[in-house]
Design a protein around this motif. Structure first.
Motif, PDB file in Angstrom:
ATOM      1  N   ASP A 128       0.813  -1.213   0.000  1.00 37.93           N
ATOM      2  CA  ASP A 128       0.000   0.000   0.000  1.00 37.93           C
ATOM      3  C   ASP A 128       0.851   1.269   0.000  1.00 37.93           C
ATOM      4  O   ASP A 128       0.386   2.319   0.406  1.00 37.93           O
ATOM      5  N   GLU A 154     -11.010   0.878   8.667  1.00 41.24           N
ATOM      6  CA  GLU A 154     -11.280  -0.486   9.139  1.00 41.24           C
ATOM      7  C   GLU A 154     -12.547  -1.068   8.515  1.00 41.24           C
ATOM      8  O   GLU A 154     -12.590  -2.242   8.154  1.00 41.24           O
ATOM      9  N   ARG A 162     -13.609  -8.518   5.157  1.00 41.76           N
ATOM     10  CA  ARG A 162     -13.975  -9.253   6.368  1.00 41.76           C
ATOM     11  C   ARG A 162     -14.726 -10.507   5.968  1.00 41.76           C
ATOM     12  O   ARG A 162     -15.342 -10.562   4.919  1.00 41.76           O
ATOM     13  N   LYS A 211     -11.975  -2.630   4.991  1.00 42.40           N
ATOM     14  CA  LYS A 211     -11.083  -3.764   4.811  1.00 42.40           C
ATOM     15  C   LYS A 211     -11.915  -5.037   4.654  1.00 42.40           C
ATOM     16  O   LYS A 211     -13.025  -5.126   5.173  1.00 42.40           O
ATOM     17  N   HIS A 259      -8.387   7.347  -0.302  1.00 40.91           N
ATOM     18  CA  HIS A 259      -7.654   6.939   0.899  1.00 40.91           C
ATOM     19  C   HIS A 259      -6.136   6.927   0.719  1.00 40.91           C
ATOM     20  O   HIS A 259      -5.432   6.298   1.483  1.00 40.91           O
ATOM     21  N   ASP A 274      -4.386   4.163   3.068  1.00 39.90           N
ATOM     22  CA  ASP A 274      -4.800   3.893   4.437  1.00 39.90           C
ATOM     23  C   ASP A 274      -6.307   3.640   4.445  1.00 39.90           C
ATOM     24  O   ASP A 274      -7.091   4.569   4.617  1.00 39.90           O
ATOM     25  N   LEU A 275      -6.680   2.384   4.248  1.00 40.61           N
ATOM     26  CA  LEU A 275      -8.102   2.036   4.215  1.00 40.61           C
ATOM     27  C   LEU A 275      -8.687   2.073   5.616  1.00 40.61           C
ATOM     28  O   LEU A 275      -8.090   1.539   6.557  1.00 40.61           O
TER      29      LEU A 275
END
Length: 158
Positions: A47, A128, A133, A131, A105, A125-126
């Motif tokens: 990233d 939370e 799951r 992201k 982001h 920087d994604l």
């Protein structure tokens, strides 16, 4: 000769990608005549990205980096005009503004000027909630597990 791409078929068959397709359409309309100062874009990690620009002759005070939404602008302007008499002037010192479209982001982590190279580090920087799951699949033949909450001693359930 430059051709523009028609993204209309993608608009009809995709949902939520309209911003990306609009950015691609806008990029195809931009003239690419501004290729100064030269730069490299490198992917340094999963990233992490780095932009390296050759800005020979510019000091730290003559350079500016701004990020507004998804656009990063790197600009340079010489403080004063050199009054010397040149027989040949090969080192460009002209004013510039280079624009970079950033994905969602992407944040600037830092910048460094060393030996005429401006290095800008970027990171995705994604949040939370964005992201990946894992989603559990319920089995209709088996009743769901009951989740019980412990009530501390001395308290009564309402």
């Amino acid at each position: 000769m430059r051709t523009t791409l028609d993204f209309t078929p993608f608009f009809r068959s995709s949902i939520g990608f309209d911003r990306m397709l609009n950015a691609l359409e806008a990029t195809s309309r931009i003239e690419t005549a501004n290729n100064w100062p030269p730069y490299d874009i490198t992917k340094t990690g999963e990233d992490d990205y780095r932009i390296t620009m050759a800005v020979a002759g510019f000091s730290q005070d003559e350079l500016g980096i701004t990020q507004e939404r998804n656009v990063l602008v790197v600009s340079g302007q010489k403080a004063g005009e050199d009054a010397g008499q040149y027989l040949h002037r090969g080192i460009a010192g002209r004013t510039f503004a280079q624009r970079f479209e950033l994905a969602d982001h992407i944040k600037v982590v830092g910048a460094n000027l060393d030996k005429g190279l401006l290095t800008i580090d970027l990171k995705r920087d994604l949040p939370e909630e964005m992201k990946p799951r894992r989603i559990e699949i319920a089995d209709y033949g088996v009743p769901p597990k009951a989740e019980f909450t412990k009530i501390p001693a001395g308290k009564h359930a309402a």
